[in-house]
Write a protein that holds these residues in place. Structure first.
Motif, PDB file in Angstrom:
ATOM      1  N   ALA A 159      26.898   6.090 -16.485  1.00 18.74           N
ATOM      2  CA  ALA A 159      27.920   5.723 -17.975  1.00 18.74           C
ATOM      3  C   ALA A 159      26.618   5.865 -18.501  1.00 18.74           C
ATOM      4  O   ALA A 159      25.566   5.440 -18.308  1.00 18.74           O
ATOM      5  N   PRO A 160      26.067   6.760 -19.711  1.00 21.49           N
ATOM      6  CA  PRO A 160      27.356   7.764 -20.469  1.00 21.49           C
ATOM      7  C   PRO A 160      27.250   9.097 -19.453  1.00 21.49           C
ATOM      8  O   PRO A 160      28.666   9.470 -19.454  1.00 21.49           O
ATOM      9  N   ARG A 161      25.934   9.176 -18.916  1.00 24.31           N
ATOM     10  CA  ARG A 161      25.944  10.554 -17.619  1.00 24.31           C
ATOM     11  C   ARG A 161      24.945  10.093 -16.580  1.00 24.31           C
ATOM     12  O   ARG A 161      23.996   9.573 -17.210  1.00 24.31           O
ATOM     13  N   PRO A 162      25.083  11.238 -16.229  1.00 24.27           N
ATOM     14  CA  PRO A 162      23.958  11.161 -14.952  1.00 24.27           C
ATOM     15  C   PRO A 162      22.500  11.545 -15.975  1.00 24.27           C
ATOM     16  O   PRO A 162      22.402  12.055 -15.669  1.00 24.27           O
ATOM     17  N   GLY A 163      21.875  10.320 -14.654  1.00 23.40           N
ATOM     18  CA  GLY A 163      20.145  10.358 -15.262  1.00 23.40           C
ATOM     19  C   GLY A 163      20.048  10.133 -16.970  1.00 23.40           C
ATOM     20  O   GLY A 163      19.205   9.833 -17.594  1.00 23.40           O
ATOM     21  N   ALA A 164      20.794   8.903 -17.554  1.00 28.06           N
ATOM     22  CA  ALA A 164      20.887   8.041 -18.396  1.00 28.06           C
ATOM     23  C   ALA A 164      19.270   7.198 -18.363  1.00 28.06           C
ATOM     24  O   ALA A 164      18.627   7.068 -17.451  1.00 28.06           O
ATOM     25  N   GLY A 165      18.776   7.551 -18.914  1.00 31.87           N
ATOM     26  CA  GLY A 165      16.902   6.787 -19.586  1.00 31.87           C
ATOM     27  C   GLY A 165      16.003   7.617 -18.356  1.00 31.87           C
ATOM     28  O   GLY A 165      15.129   6.993 -18.783  1.00 31.87           O
ATOM     29  N   VAL A 166      16.700   8.676 -18.214  1.00 24.72           N
ATOM     30  CA  VAL A 166      15.160   9.679 -17.662  1.00 24.72           C
ATOM     31  C   VAL A 166      15.381  10.274 -19.120  1.00 24.72           C
ATOM     32  O   VAL A 166      15.779  11.315 -18.746  1.00 24.72           O
TER      33      VAL A 166
END
Length: 119
Positions: A62-69
């Protein structure tokens, strides 16, 4: 170290994601790749979509794959690509805007990864 050399996104449906990146974004499949992956021979950094490793649950992120990248791809005409993706029903997360990196916008790929395009 010279910097990033390869990027892989773990996806739910390998063929659907590969088709999206090939047909909607114009990436070209490399002639070969490892099992469970489709490799794209983009330059300067090659990339792939691949099946998740055991224990990776993309639906639990959450909130989506790859959050923070931050994943950025260059396009010759970001505005035209935006218009094509929007017309095809792709979710646009950030509308086109001018920036120090040219025209930019962000969309969600089929697995929810936020991808920013710039020209």
């Amino acid at each position: 170290m010279t910097g990033p050399d390869f990027i892989a996104l773990r996806v739910r449906d390998l063929e659907a994601s590969a088709a999206f990146y090939e047909e909607r974004l114009g990436l070209r499949r490399a002639p070969a790749g490892p099992p469970g992956a489709v490799v794209f021979g983009a330059t300067p950094v090659a990339s792939a979509v691949r099946t998740p490793l055991p224990g990776v649950d993309l639906d639990a992120v959450a909130p989506r794959p790859g959050a923070g990248v931050a994943l950025w791809l260059r396009a010759d005409d970001a505005q035209q690509l935006h218009d094509d993706l929007a017309e095809a029903g792709v979710t646009i997360l950030a509308a086109p805007a001018d920036s120090p990196f040219g025209r930019t916008f962000t969309f969600a790929d089929p697995d929810g990864y936020a991808v920013t395009i710039h020209s």
